[in-house]
Design a protein around this motif. Sequence first.
Motif, PDB file in Angstrom:
ATOM      1  N   GLN A 126       8.461   1.012  10.553  1.00 40.96           N
ATOM      2  CA  GLN A 126       7.293   1.420  11.260  1.00 40.96           C
ATOM      3  C   GLN A 126       6.982   2.751  10.611  1.00 40.96           C
ATOM      4  O   GLN A 126       5.567   2.943  10.571  1.00 40.96           O
ATOM      5  CB  GLN A 126       7.621   1.419  12.802  1.00 40.96           C
ATOM      6  N   LEU A 127       7.657   3.618  10.613  1.00 41.35           N
ATOM      7  CA  LEU A 127       7.468   4.969   9.839  1.00 41.35           C
ATOM      8  C   LEU A 127       6.775   4.731   8.320  1.00 41.35           C
ATOM      9  O   LEU A 127       5.722   5.200   8.096  1.00 41.35           O
ATOM     10  CB  LEU A 127       8.339   5.826   9.703  1.00 41.35           C
ATOM     11  N   HIS A 128       7.349   3.705   7.694  1.00 39.23           N
ATOM     12  CA  HIS A 128       6.813   3.731   6.355  1.00 39.23           C
ATOM     13  C   HIS A 128       5.451   2.703   6.690  1.00 39.23           C
ATOM     14  O   HIS A 128       4.529   2.990   5.755  1.00 39.23           O
ATOM     15  CB  HIS A 128       7.673   2.543   5.559  1.00 39.23           C
ATOM     16  N   SER A 129       5.245   1.753   7.154  1.00 39.45           N
ATOM     17  CA  SER A 129       3.997   1.158   7.560  1.00 39.45           C
ATOM     18  C   SER A 129       2.882   2.111   7.840  1.00 39.45           C
ATOM     19  O   SER A 129       1.584   1.834   7.898  1.00 39.45           O
ATOM     20  CB  SER A 129       4.089  -0.044   8.536  1.00 39.45           C
ATOM     21  N   LEU A 130       3.022   3.042   8.751  1.00 38.21           N
ATOM     22  CA  LEU A 130       2.115   3.888   9.356  1.00 38.21           C
ATOM     23  C   LEU A 130       1.693   4.940   8.164  1.00 38.21           C
ATOM     24  O   LEU A 130       0.617   5.261   8.199  1.00 38.21           O
ATOM     25  CB  LEU A 130       2.993   4.875  10.399  1.00 38.21           C
ATOM     26  N   SER A 131       2.517   5.280   6.929  1.00 39.69           N
ATOM     27  CA  SER A 131       2.252   6.124   6.137  1.00 39.69           C
ATOM     28  C   SER A 131       1.064   5.426   5.062  1.00 39.69           C
ATOM     29  O   SER A 131       0.661   5.996   4.399  1.00 39.69           O
ATOM     30  CB  SER A 131       3.423   6.680   5.518  1.00 39.69           C
ATOM     31  N   VAL A 132       1.508   4.191   4.923  1.00 35.84           N
ATOM     32  CA  VAL A 132       0.247   3.514   4.158  1.00 35.84           C
ATOM     33  C   VAL A 132      -0.977   3.408   4.698  1.00 35.84           C
ATOM     34  O   VAL A 132      -1.853   2.724   3.930  1.00 35.84           O
ATOM     35  CB  VAL A 132       0.933   2.287   3.473  1.00 35.84           C
ATOM     36  N   LYS A 133      -1.220   3.412   5.916  1.00 35.69           N
ATOM     37  CA  LYS A 133      -2.638   3.367   6.581  1.00 35.69           C
ATOM     38  C   LYS A 133      -3.629   4.158   5.869  1.00 35.69           C
ATOM     39  O   LYS A 133      -3.412   5.624   5.674  1.00 35.69           O
ATOM     40  CB  LYS A 133      -2.633   3.551   7.983  1.00 35.69           C
ATOM     41  N   GLU A 135      -6.543   5.474   7.010  1.00 37.19           N
ATOM     42  CA  GLU A 135      -7.026   6.556   8.116  1.00 37.19           C
ATOM     43  C   GLU A 135      -5.812   7.845   8.242  1.00 37.19           C
ATOM     44  O   GLU A 135      -6.321   8.776   8.792  1.00 37.19           O
ATOM     45  CB  GLU A 135      -7.272   6.002   9.177  1.00 37.19           C
ATOM     46  N   VAL A 136      -4.864   7.260   7.907  1.00 33.09           N
ATOM     47  CA  VAL A 136      -3.697   8.310   8.018  1.00 33.09           C
ATOM     48  C   VAL A 136      -3.705   9.372   6.801  1.00 33.09           C
ATOM     49  O   VAL A 136      -3.222   9.011   5.761  1.00 33.09           O
ATOM     50  CB  VAL A 136      -2.349   7.749   8.486  1.00 33.09           C
ATOM     51  N   THR A 137      -4.168  10.568   6.872  1.00 33.33           N
ATOM     52  CA  THR A 137      -4.540  11.444   5.878  1.00 33.33           C
ATOM     53  C   THR A 137      -3.522  12.524   5.742  1.00 33.33           C
ATOM     54  O   THR A 137      -3.290  13.098   4.608  1.00 33.33           O
ATOM     55  CB  THR A 137      -5.933  11.857   5.556  1.00 33.33           C
ATOM     56  N   ASP A 138      -2.923  12.966   6.948  1.00 38.15           N
ATOM     57  CA  ASP A 138      -2.183  13.986   7.171  1.00 38.15           C
ATOM     58  C   ASP A 138      -1.086  13.831   8.032  1.00 38.15           C
ATOM     59  O   ASP A 138      -1.238  12.954   8.715  1.00 38.15           O
ATOM     60  CB  ASP A 138      -3.003  15.577   7.042  1.00 38.15           C
ATOM     61  N   ALA A 139      -0.248  14.810   8.013  1.00 36.15           N
ATOM     62  CA  ALA A 139       1.101  14.850   9.013  1.00 36.15           C
ATOM     63  C   ALA A 139       0.500  14.744  10.474  1.00 36.15           C
ATOM     64  O   ALA A 139       1.145  13.885  11.348  1.00 36.15           O
ATOM     65  CB  ALA A 139       1.811  16.000   8.740  1.00 36.15           C
ATOM     66  N   TYR A 142      -0.971  11.387  11.110  1.00 35.29           N
ATOM     67  CA  TYR A 142       0.513  10.353  11.014  1.00 35.29           C
ATOM     68  C   TYR A 142       0.970  10.373  12.329  1.00 35.29           C
ATOM     69  O   TYR A 142       1.277   9.469  13.209  1.00 35.29           O
ATOM     70  CB  TYR A 142       1.125  10.826   9.792  1.00 35.29           C
ATOM     71  N   ARG A 143       0.911  11.624  12.935  1.00 35.58           N
ATOM     72  CA  ARG A 143       2.182  11.954  14.296  1.00 35.58           C
ATOM     73  C   ARG A 143       1.158  11.206  15.256  1.00 35.58           C
ATOM     74  O   ARG A 143       1.860  10.481  16.205  1.00 35.58           O
ATOM     75  CB  ARG A 143       2.218  13.301  14.366  1.00 35.58           C
ATOM     76  N   ASN A 144      -0.147  11.583  15.547  1.00 36.16           N
ATOM     77  CA  ASN A 144      -1.039  10.988  16.650  1.00 36.16           C
ATOM     78  C   ASN A 144      -1.057   9.493  16.409  1.00 36.16           C
ATOM     79  O   ASN A 144      -1.234   8.879  17.563  1.00 36.16           O
ATOM     80  CB  ASN A 144      -2.334  11.630  16.590  1.00 36.16           C
ATOM     81  N   GLU A 145      -1.309   9.036  15.255  1.00 40.24           N
ATOM     82  CA  GLU A 145      -1.294   7.637  15.190  1.00 40.24           C
ATOM     83  C   GLU A 145      -0.223   6.748  15.590  1.00 40.24           C
ATOM     84  O   GLU A 145      -0.313   5.795  16.105  1.00 40.24           O
ATOM     85  CB  GLU A 145      -1.879   7.214  13.576  1.00 40.24           C
ATOM     86  N   GLY A 146       0.890   7.383  15.057  1.00 36.77           N
ATOM     87  CA  GLY A 146       2.232   6.785  15.582  1.00 36.77           C
ATOM     88  C   GLY A 146       2.693   6.719  17.204  1.00 36.77           C
ATOM     89  O   GLY A 146       2.936   5.702  17.583  1.00 36.77           O
ATOM     90  N   ILE A 147       2.006   7.971  17.630  1.00 41.52           N
ATOM     91  CA  ILE A 147       2.238   7.935  19.279  1.00 41.52           C
ATOM     92  C   ILE A 147       1.465   6.647  19.758  1.00 41.52           C
ATOM     93  O   ILE A 147       1.669   6.197  20.666  1.00 41.52           O
ATOM     94  CB  ILE A 147       1.846   9.272  19.793  1.00 41.52           C
ATOM     95  N   ALA A 148       0.283   6.696  19.270  1.00 40.94           N
ATOM     96  CA  ALA A 148      -0.876   5.698  20.050  1.00 40.94           C
ATOM     97  C   ALA A 148      -0.640   4.295  19.449  1.00 40.94           C
ATOM     98  O   ALA A 148      -0.645   3.506  20.310  1.00 40.94           O
ATOM     99  CB  ALA A 148      -2.300   6.172  19.364  1.00 40.94           C
ATOM    100  N   GLN A 149      -0.057   4.075  18.280  1.00 38.34           N
ATOM    101  CA  GLN A 149       0.308   2.827  17.824  1.00 38.34           C
ATOM    102  C   GLN A 149       1.533   2.185  18.365  1.00 38.34           C
ATOM    103  O   GLN A 149       1.418   0.850  18.525  1.00 38.34           O
ATOM    104  CB  GLN A 149      -0.002   2.639  16.351  1.00 38.34           C
TER     105      GLN A 149
END
Length: 173
Positions: A126-133, A135-139, A142-149
């Motif tokens: 999940q961490l890897h898949s989040l980093s290739v999105k 809309e995820v341009t910075d850390a 990345y963190r906010n998107e991970g918490i929401a997703q």
Amino acid sequence: MKIDIYTVILVVLPTLVIALVCYFSIQAMVKKELLKQKYTLLKSSQKEMLPLRLQAYERFTLLLDRISLDKLLVRIPPNGEDKDAYKNLLIATIDQEFEHNLTQQIYISDECWKTILTAKNTVISQLHSLSVKEEVTDANIYRNEGIAQFPSSTSATNIAQAFIRSEVGFLFE
């Protein structure tokens, strides 16, 4: 002095029968005693192993709680803007937590161990898949998107924790 074969059979045959009955009786008694000792040893070892097994289940429950994405992302803030560095920090944290508890696997079932490994690998995936999105341009994003997703209610770590709870329940039935 002539010995009659019939007389020899009459003397030897009952002796053989008595010897065989004694042999099998003694063998049965020894086998029963060994089973009794084995049962006693198993009972005492189970009594000593139960606290170790429970401790292992507790530690794996804590591990799963600590590596769940929602708690991991909240607990470990980004130390810069680079999302890949943040992702690597999170994965290193998961690996460190996991390695700290690795030896506890000898106290749990293979199925439980596989469930824990699957949860760990799912979180890393999940961490890897989040980093290739895109809309995820910075850390921070990345963190906010991970918490929401990845809400905790549907996480692989919660599924693994439920498995641990059910396995611990079997210990007390």
